[in-house]
Design an enzyme around this catalytic site. Structure first.
Site, PDB file in Angstrom:
ATOM      1  CB  SER A  24      -0.968   0.027   1.181  1.00 28.80           C
ATOM      2  OG  SER A  24      -0.234   0.214   2.376  1.00 28.80           O
ATOM      3  CE1 TYR A  57      -3.945  -1.418   1.955  1.00 33.40           C
ATOM      4  CE2 TYR A  57      -3.170  -2.837   0.186  1.00 33.40           C
ATOM      5  CZ  TYR A  57      -3.216  -2.500   1.531  1.00 33.40           C
ATOM      6  OH  TYR A  57      -2.518  -3.241   2.443  1.00 33.40           O
ATOM      7  CB  ALA A  73       5.954  -4.932  -4.003  1.00 38.52           C
TER       8      ALA A  73
END
Length: 113
Positions: A24, A57, A73
């Site tokens: 996120s 998100y 990531a």
């Protein structure tokens, strides 16, 4: 129905990049409120520095903290110190009026566009 730009945080600076996180992007709650992005909402993030693009998100960060933190990531693609554009979209039949803010280097709202 088409996808239209609804929300945009322009020229924000990434303050942190945390690899050890599930994923996120964390964004100052004040900025989220200013453009109408909700926690959990999908956003596109584009780096003006490297050209990297990603979708993730949102997690709400502390209000007025200036935090913009790529997590998991995403931290491999967009790193601390990079300038980014964060965009939210809406699927609708009539184009909405986008809520757009331009930020300074401390991620404070400089002006509405």
């Amino acid at each position: 129905m088409r996808w239209f730009l609804r929300s945009k945080i322009h020229k924000a600076t990434v303050t942190q990049a945390e690899l050890d996180y599930v994923g996120s992007i964390t964004i100052d709650s004040h900025l989220l409120q200013a453009v109408g992005i909700l926690p959990g909402e999908k956003v596109s993030v584009v780096s003006n520095t490297s050209g990297a693009r990603l979708e993730t998100y949102v997690i709400a960060g502390k209000e007025y903290s200036g935090v913009i933190c790529t997590n998991g990531a995403a931290a491999h693609l967009i790193k601390r110190g990079e300038e980014v554009i964060i965009m939210g979209y809406e699927l609708c039949d009539t184009p909405p009026t986008p809520q757009i803010v331009l930020t300074n280097q401390q991620n404070e709202i400089e002006r509405r566009l």
